[in-house]
Design a protein around this motif. Structure first.
Motif, PDB file in Angstrom:
ATOM      1  N   PRO A  80      10.741  -9.875  -1.167  1.00 16.89           N
ATOM      2  CA  PRO A  80      11.245 -10.014   0.201  1.00 16.89           C
ATOM      3  C   PRO A  80      11.937  -8.753   0.729  1.00 16.89           C
ATOM      4  O   PRO A  80      11.848  -8.453   1.919  1.00 16.89           O
ATOM      5  CB  PRO A  80      12.241 -11.166   0.082  1.00 16.89           C
ATOM      6  CG  PRO A  80      11.793 -11.938  -1.115  1.00 16.89           C
ATOM      7  CD  PRO A  80      11.210 -10.930  -2.054  1.00 16.89           C
ATOM      8  N   LEU A  81      12.608  -8.024  -0.159  1.00 16.84           N
ATOM      9  CA  LEU A  81      13.255  -6.786   0.283  1.00 16.84           C
ATOM     10  C   LEU A  81      12.226  -5.824   0.856  1.00 16.84           C
ATOM     11  O   LEU A  81      12.405  -5.272   1.955  1.00 16.84           O
ATOM     12  CB  LEU A  81      13.975  -6.120  -0.900  1.00 16.84           C
ATOM     13  CG  LEU A  81      14.559  -4.730  -0.620  1.00 16.84           C
ATOM     14  CD1 LEU A  81      15.799  -4.818   0.244  1.00 16.84           C
ATOM     15  CD2 LEU A  81      14.893  -3.996  -1.911  1.00 16.84           C
ATOM     16  N   LEU A  82      11.111  -5.654   0.139  1.00 18.43           N
ATOM     17  CA  LEU A  82      10.054  -4.750   0.609  1.00 18.43           C
ATOM     18  C   LEU A  82       9.419  -5.265   1.897  1.00 18.43           C
ATOM     19  O   LEU A  82       9.133  -4.481   2.805  1.00 18.43           O
ATOM     20  CB  LEU A  82       8.972  -4.599  -0.466  1.00 18.43           C
ATOM     21  CG  LEU A  82       9.324  -3.715  -1.666  1.00 18.43           C
ATOM     22  CD1 LEU A  82       8.195  -3.764  -2.683  1.00 18.43           C
ATOM     23  CD2 LEU A  82       9.555  -2.282  -1.221  1.00 18.43           C
ATOM     24  N   ASP A  83       9.199  -6.578   1.973  1.00 13.74           N
ATOM     25  CA  ASP A  83       8.637  -7.154   3.208  1.00 13.74           C
ATOM     26  C   ASP A  83       9.488  -6.723   4.404  1.00 13.74           C
ATOM     27  O   ASP A  83       8.981  -6.242   5.413  1.00 13.74           O
ATOM     28  CB  ASP A  83       8.650  -8.694   3.165  1.00 13.74           C
ATOM     29  CG  ASP A  83       7.754  -9.271   2.072  1.00 13.74           C
ATOM     30  OD1 ASP A  83       7.155  -8.489   1.308  1.00 13.74           O
ATOM     31  OD2 ASP A  83       7.673 -10.501   1.990  1.00 13.74           O
ATOM     32  N   GLY A  84      10.804  -6.911   4.263  1.00 10.97           N
ATOM     33  CA  GLY A  84      11.711  -6.627   5.379  1.00 10.97           C
ATOM     34  C   GLY A  84      11.779  -5.145   5.718  1.00 10.97           C
ATOM     35  O   GLY A  84      11.799  -4.776   6.895  1.00 10.97           O
ATOM     36  N   VAL A  85      11.813  -4.314   4.693  1.00 12.40           N
ATOM     37  CA  VAL A  85      11.927  -2.868   4.927  1.00 12.40           C
ATOM     38  C   VAL A  85      10.669  -2.345   5.631  1.00 12.40           C
ATOM     39  O   VAL A  85      10.758  -1.654   6.650  1.00 12.40           O
ATOM     40  CB  VAL A  85      12.149  -2.108   3.597  1.00 12.40           C
ATOM     41  CG1 VAL A  85      11.945  -0.611   3.783  1.00 12.40           C
ATOM     42  CG2 VAL A  85      13.548  -2.373   3.071  1.00 12.40           C
ATOM     43  N   PHE A  86       9.491  -2.699   5.089  1.00 10.67           N
ATOM     44  CA  PHE A  86       8.254  -2.193   5.697  1.00 10.67           C
ATOM     45  C   PHE A  86       8.059  -2.778   7.098  1.00 10.67           C
ATOM     46  O   PHE A  86       7.568  -2.101   8.000  1.00 10.67           O
ATOM     47  CB  PHE A  86       7.053  -2.493   4.801  1.00 10.67           C
ATOM     48  CG  PHE A  86       6.992  -1.621   3.566  1.00 10.67           C
ATOM     49  CD1 PHE A  86       7.158  -0.249   3.653  1.00 10.67           C
ATOM     50  CD2 PHE A  86       6.759  -2.170   2.311  1.00 10.67           C
ATOM     51  CE1 PHE A  86       7.101   0.564   2.517  1.00 10.67           C
ATOM     52  CE2 PHE A  86       6.693  -1.374   1.169  1.00 10.67           C
ATOM     53  CZ  PHE A  86       6.871   0.003   1.274  1.00 10.67           C
TER      54      PHE A  86
END
Lengths: 132, 132
Positions: free
Chosen positions: A12-18
């Motif tokens: 989820p962290l990567l989802d939000g950042v990208f």
């Protein structure tokens, strides 16, 4: 069936950042905040969008953990937190290294083909890349 | 009014790349393609989604320039093109360097504060970082 799903790094962290980085207005806001904290009004000013529109972009950046908001009375000041970007950079660099390795192999194969059949010319070693 | 809008690097390429990377299924598909080309069916297999759903993800990856599709009769084979990822990595690393620089300054300031007033202890030099 190859199950590669379980190997997926990040989440989820990567989802939000990208997701946060996928919009030019949000990227520009991060750029502005890299210089100094700014109010919501200051962040919205350079763009041809409403304050409500700017506020939505800021909320996306907040959900990604890239900014935090300091509230003093009616003034909301946004501060940058660049740490989540590292996860994004790491995801990309991990795969870049992998693909660079594959390119080296391909390059070596192509050079072997260039040397042609019946020649004794050995294929040169793959191009050296900087270790990162 | 500070106009930082005109300084925004990148553009539609970055929008597409970051959008493509913002979904865990698409990141997993890229990971699978880093190993070898795969058919649409193979890419869809590990996920609990329909072939039509997988096809939509593949289209997003295609629009971002991250994969290209080879059609032979009814078999569609997807190949990875990692080049657009470099733009994404560069965007992040550019700002990481900038923020790292600011952290160095902050660290030096904090160390000066730690040394306290009235002492002759000089603040140590900012931490050295690897040049990239």
């Amino acid at each position: 069936m190859v199950d590669y799903k379980s190997d997926v790094p990040g989440g989820p962290l990567l989802d939000g950042v990208f997701q946060a980085l996928s919009d030019p207005t949000r990227r520009a806001m991060l750029q502005a905040l890299a210089g100094q904290p700014r109010t919501v009004g200051e962040l919205a000013a350079p763009f041809d969008i409403s304050l409500a529109g700017a506020s939505k972009h800021i909320q996306v950046l907040e959900r990604a953990g890239l900014i935090h908001r300091e509230v003093e009375g009616r003034v909301h000041t946004c501060h940058l937190d660049a740490r989540p970007l590292h996860a994004g950079a790491e995801w990309i660099s991990h795969y870049e290294r992998f693909w660079n390795g594959k390119l080296d192999v391909l390059e070596a194969l192509l050079r072997t083909a260039d040397a042609g059949p019946g020649t004794d010319k050995p294929a040169p070693a793959p191009r050296k890349r900087k270790k990162t």
